[in-house]
Design a protein around this motif. Structure first.
Motif, PDB file in Angstrom:
ATOM      1  N   THR A   1       0.860  -1.185   0.000  1.00 13.12           N
ATOM      2  CA  THR A   1       0.000   0.000   0.000  1.00 13.12           C
ATOM      3  C   THR A   1       0.894   1.232   0.000  1.00 13.12           C
ATOM      4  N   ASP A   2       0.290   2.396  -0.166  1.00 14.94           N
ATOM      5  CA  ASP A   2       1.086   3.628  -0.137  1.00 14.94           C
ATOM      6  C   ASP A   2       1.373   4.085   1.287  1.00 14.94           C
TER       7      ASP A   2
ATOM      8  N   SER B   1      -9.733   1.180   5.831  1.00 14.60           N
ATOM      9  CA  SER B   1      -9.608   0.800   4.420  1.00 14.60           C
ATOM     10  C   SER B   1      -8.185   1.034   3.951  1.00 14.60           C
ATOM     11  N   LYS B   2      -7.792   0.238   2.986  1.00  8.93           N
ATOM     12  CA  LYS B   2      -6.476   0.356   2.363  1.00  8.93           C
ATOM     13  C   LYS B   2      -6.655   0.169   0.871  1.00  8.93           C
ATOM     14  N   SER B   3      -5.726   0.691   0.106  1.00  7.05           N
ATOM     15  CA  SER B   3      -5.748   0.519  -1.345  1.00  7.05           C
ATOM     16  C   SER B   3      -4.565  -0.327  -1.768  1.00  7.05           C
ATOM     17  N   PHE B   4      -4.831  -1.285  -2.652  1.00  7.70           N
ATOM     18  CA  PHE B   4      -3.797  -2.175  -3.178  1.00  7.70           C
ATOM     19  C   PHE B   4      -3.734  -1.992  -4.687  1.00  7.70           C
ATOM     20  N   HIS B   5      -2.533  -2.044  -5.255  1.00  6.45           N
ATOM     21  CA  HIS B   5      -2.352  -1.832  -6.690  1.00  6.45           C
ATOM     22  C   HIS B   5      -2.567  -3.137  -7.447  1.00  6.45           C
TER      23      HIS B   5
ATOM     24  N   ALA C   1      13.574  -2.063  -1.631  1.00  8.98           N
ATOM     25  CA  ALA C   1      12.858  -0.960  -0.987  1.00  8.98           C
ATOM     26  C   ALA C   1      12.136  -0.165  -2.069  1.00  8.98           C
ATOM     27  N   PRO C   2      10.902   0.230  -1.812  1.00 11.71           N
ATOM     28  CA  PRO C   2      10.211   1.120  -2.751  1.00 11.71           C
ATOM     29  C   PRO C   2      10.938   2.462  -2.830  1.00 11.71           C
ATOM     30  N   ALA C   3      10.668   3.209  -3.885  1.00 10.62           N
ATOM     31  CA  ALA C   3      11.336   4.498  -4.088  1.00 10.62           C
ATOM     32  C   ALA C   3      11.133   5.450  -2.920  1.00 10.62           C
ATOM     33  N   ASN C   4       9.981   5.372  -2.267  1.00 10.54           N
ATOM     34  CA  ASN C   4       9.680   6.299  -1.176  1.00 10.54           C
ATOM     35  C   ASN C   4       9.915   5.704   0.209  1.00 10.54           C
ATOM     36  N   ALA C   5      10.731   4.671   0.293  1.00  9.64           N
ATOM     37  CA  ALA C   5      11.039   4.049   1.582  1.00  9.64           C
ATOM     38  C   ALA C   5      11.842   5.011   2.455  1.00  9.64           C
ATOM     39  N   ASN C   6      11.862   4.711   3.726  1.00 10.80           N
ATOM     40  CA  ASN C   6      12.668   5.448   4.687  1.00 10.80           C
ATOM     41  C   ASN C   6      14.119   5.530   4.201  1.00 10.80           C
TER      42      ASN C   6
ATOM     43  N   SER D   1      12.086   1.825  -8.655  1.00 11.56           N
ATOM     44  CA  SER D   1      11.621   3.110  -9.188  1.00 11.56           C
ATOM     45  C   SER D   1      10.175   3.378  -8.789  1.00 11.56           C
ATOM     46  N   CYS D   2       9.414   2.328  -8.484  1.00 16.99           N
ATOM     47  CA  CYS D   2       8.019   2.487  -8.063  1.00 16.99           C
ATOM     48  C   CYS D   2       7.946   2.787  -6.572  1.00 16.99           C
ATOM     49  N   ARG D   3       6.931   3.554  -6.221  1.00 21.40           N
ATOM     50  CA  ARG D   3       6.649   3.845  -4.825  1.00 21.40           C
ATOM     51  C   ARG D   3       5.814   2.710  -4.237  1.00 21.40           C
ATOM     52  N   GLY D   4       5.805   2.617  -2.918  1.00 21.90           N
ATOM     53  CA  GLY D   4       4.960   1.638  -2.250  1.00 21.90           C
ATOM     54  C   GLY D   4       3.508   1.868  -2.610  1.00 21.90           C
ATOM     55  N   GLY D   5       2.782   0.786  -2.882  1.00 23.58           N
ATOM     56  CA  GLY D   5       1.384   0.875  -3.261  1.00 23.58           C
ATOM     57  C   GLY D   5       1.161   1.272  -4.703  1.00 23.58           C
ATOM     58  N   ASP D   6       2.248   1.439  -5.446  1.00 24.61           N
ATOM     59  CA  ASP D   6       2.151   1.873  -6.844  1.00 24.61           C
ATOM     60  C   ASP D   6       2.920   0.926  -7.767  1.00 24.61           C
TER      61      ASP D   6
END
Length: 168
Positions: free
Chosen positions: A14-15, A30-34, A120-125, A137-142
């Motif tokens: 998820t994001d 709720s959560k969103s999954f890609h 790690a996703p692109a937007n990881a810690n 290159s992808c972000r989490g949830g994307d």
């Protein structure tokens, strides 16, 4: 060959956003999954590989999504992810060299220690990204999990073609 994927959830599948809805006096999450992650996961399982979800949080939404995808190894409310990871790896008679994982924050370092290939996703810690072998290159949830799966399979052309053939 990587046989097992260990997946974090929030910030990876998820994001990282957690929504709470108040309805009829109750509070619902709720959560969103890609969808791309889902197709990659289903294909990975069809190839005879294993997946385990290790999450620090309990979530009915996650249990539902995992069930739809055919994931049976779901561990929620986990404080020390390394203990669960070791138990899964041992139970499947695998070595660390057959394990990859994806996580987005420092609570995923335990999974990282038990895996030979860490994503790690692109937007990881920022700190966790320094411990990853591959920053996606992808972000989490994307689509980050799908990108990880394709990265692993593309290291062997035969495996990648087998993956593509599932949907041709």
């Amino acid at each position: 060959m990587i046989r097992l994927l260990l997946l974090d959830v929030d910030g990876t599948l998820t994001d990282g956003t957690i929504n709470f809805l108040e309805l009829d006096g109750g509070i619902y999450e709720s959560k969103s999954f890609h969808i791309h992650d889902g197709l990659g996961i289903v294909a990975w399982l069809k190839l005879g590989r294993e997946i385990a979800i290790i999450s620090g949080r309990e979530s009915k939404s996650l249990r539902k999504r995992a069930s739809e995808l055919g994931i049976t190894r779901i561990f929620m409310g986990v404080e020390d992810k390394s203990i669960i990871a070791r138990n899964i790896i041992s139970g499947l008679n695998l070595s660390k060299d057959e394990v990859a994982c994806i996580g987005d924050d420092i609570n995923d370092l335990g999974m990282f220690r038990e895996s030979s290939l860490r994503f790690a996703p692109a937007n990881a810690n920022a700190y966790l990204r320094t411990k990853a072998d591959v920053v996606l290159s992808c972000r989490g949830g994307d689509g980050a999990v799908r990108e990880m799966i394709e990265f692993i399979l593309q290291r062997n052309e035969e495996e990648y073609q087998e993956f593509l053939a599932l949907y041709e």
